[in-house]
Design an enzyme around this catalytic site. Structure first.
Site, PDB file in Angstrom:
ATOM      1  N   SER A  13       8.332 -43.380  -3.204  1.00 27.20           N
ATOM      2  CA  SER A  13       8.453 -42.741  -4.611  1.00 27.20           C
ATOM      3  C   SER A  13       9.345 -41.775  -4.474  1.00 27.20           C
ATOM      4  CB  SER A  13       7.076 -42.604  -5.335  1.00 27.20           C
ATOM      5  OG  SER A  13       7.368 -41.658  -6.428  1.00 27.20           O
ATOM      6  N   LYS A  63       3.326 -39.961  -0.493  1.00 28.49           N
ATOM      7  CA  LYS A  63       4.641 -40.653  -0.436  1.00 28.49           C
ATOM      8  C   LYS A  63       5.371 -40.019   0.450  1.00 28.49           C
ATOM      9  CE  LYS A  63       3.813 -43.858  -3.196  1.00 28.49           C
ATOM     10  NZ  LYS A  63       3.984 -45.269  -2.871  1.00 28.49           N
ATOM     11  N   TYR A  81      -0.251 -37.283  -4.375  1.00 30.24           N
ATOM     12  CA  TYR A  81       0.252 -38.513  -4.553  1.00 30.24           C
ATOM     13  C   TYR A  81       1.655 -38.137  -3.744  1.00 30.24           C
ATOM     14  CZ  TYR A  81       3.057 -42.459  -6.444  1.00 30.24           C
ATOM     15  OH  TYR A  81       3.780 -43.518  -6.507  1.00 30.24           O
ATOM     16  N   ALA A 131       2.593 -35.912  -1.680  1.00 27.58           N
ATOM     17  CA  ALA A 131       2.368 -35.677  -0.311  1.00 27.58           C
ATOM     18  C   ALA A 131       2.116 -36.888   0.564  1.00 27.58           C
ATOM     19  CB  ALA A 131       1.225 -34.899   0.074  1.00 27.58           C
TER      20      ALA A 131
END
Length: 198
Positions: A62, A81, A77, A79
């Site tokens: 992402s 990704k 989220y 971190a």
């Protein structure tokens, strides 16, 4: 079950949860669901080494995992990704040229997860993107297929920041990367290269 040869693995996106930075339950969930799931499947894929073809791993990341991006409302989220991006680069360094590893880092993507979101909120997200709309799932799939089909595209994180990939820019980048194939494996500058296909 029953397959003896696996040539390609696509580690797809996981569930995004927002939460406070001190919410350890969400930290545990996001790291397990987003990052460790890709570690587990990649390790199992690597064990199947019976193919005569170059093997491929494509991880779905992402733009929130890119260091200058992130989202303070989704720290766990973001971190997780970012860990996916680092994992991708390190796998590529270790296993090239036998296993070629890439990641695709989309921006806002229209998926069922947005069902129930107000049109006003979706419009606010679209306004943050360069093309004023969400990425389509088919556009991400097209980039993944190109990575699986092209042995020259090694190890970068392809960044789809909520816009269609510019084809001329993609051709230039693809040509640059293919040029590295003339080098010895230890000379290929495949690690730490973030390919911004935007």
């Amino acid at each position: 079950k029953g397959y003896q040869v696996f040539d390609a693995l696509v580690n797809n996106a996981g569930e995004a949860r927002s939460g406070a930075g001190d919410d350890l339950e969400i930290w545990s969930h996001q790291l397990s669901n987003i990052f460790l799931s890709q570690v587990y499947t990649s390790n199992e894929f690597i064990k199947f080494n019976y193919s005569n073809n170059p093997r491929k791993i494509v991880n779905i990341s992402s733009v929130y995992g890119i260091l200058e991006m992130g989202n303070p409302d989704f720290p766990q989220y973001s971190a997780a990704k970012a860990a996916v991006n680092s994992f991708t680069v390190n796998l590529a360094k270790k296993y090239a040229p036998n296993i070629l590893v890439n990641a695709v880092a989309p921006g806002y993507t229209l998926t069922p997860a947005w069902e129930g979101t107000s049109e006003e909120e979706k419009k606010a997200c679209e306004d943050l993107t360069p093309i004023g709309r969400f990425v389509k799932q088919q556009e991400i799939a097209a980039v993944v297929i190109e990575l699986l089909d092209n042995d020259g595209e090694q190890a970068p994180v392809t960044r789809l920041e909520s816009q269609v990939v510019n084809l001329e820019e993609r051709k230039r980048l693809r040509g640059d990367i293919r040029g590295h194939n003339a080098l010895a494996p230890h000379e290929r500058k495949i690690a730490g290269t973030f390919q911004e296909a935007i």
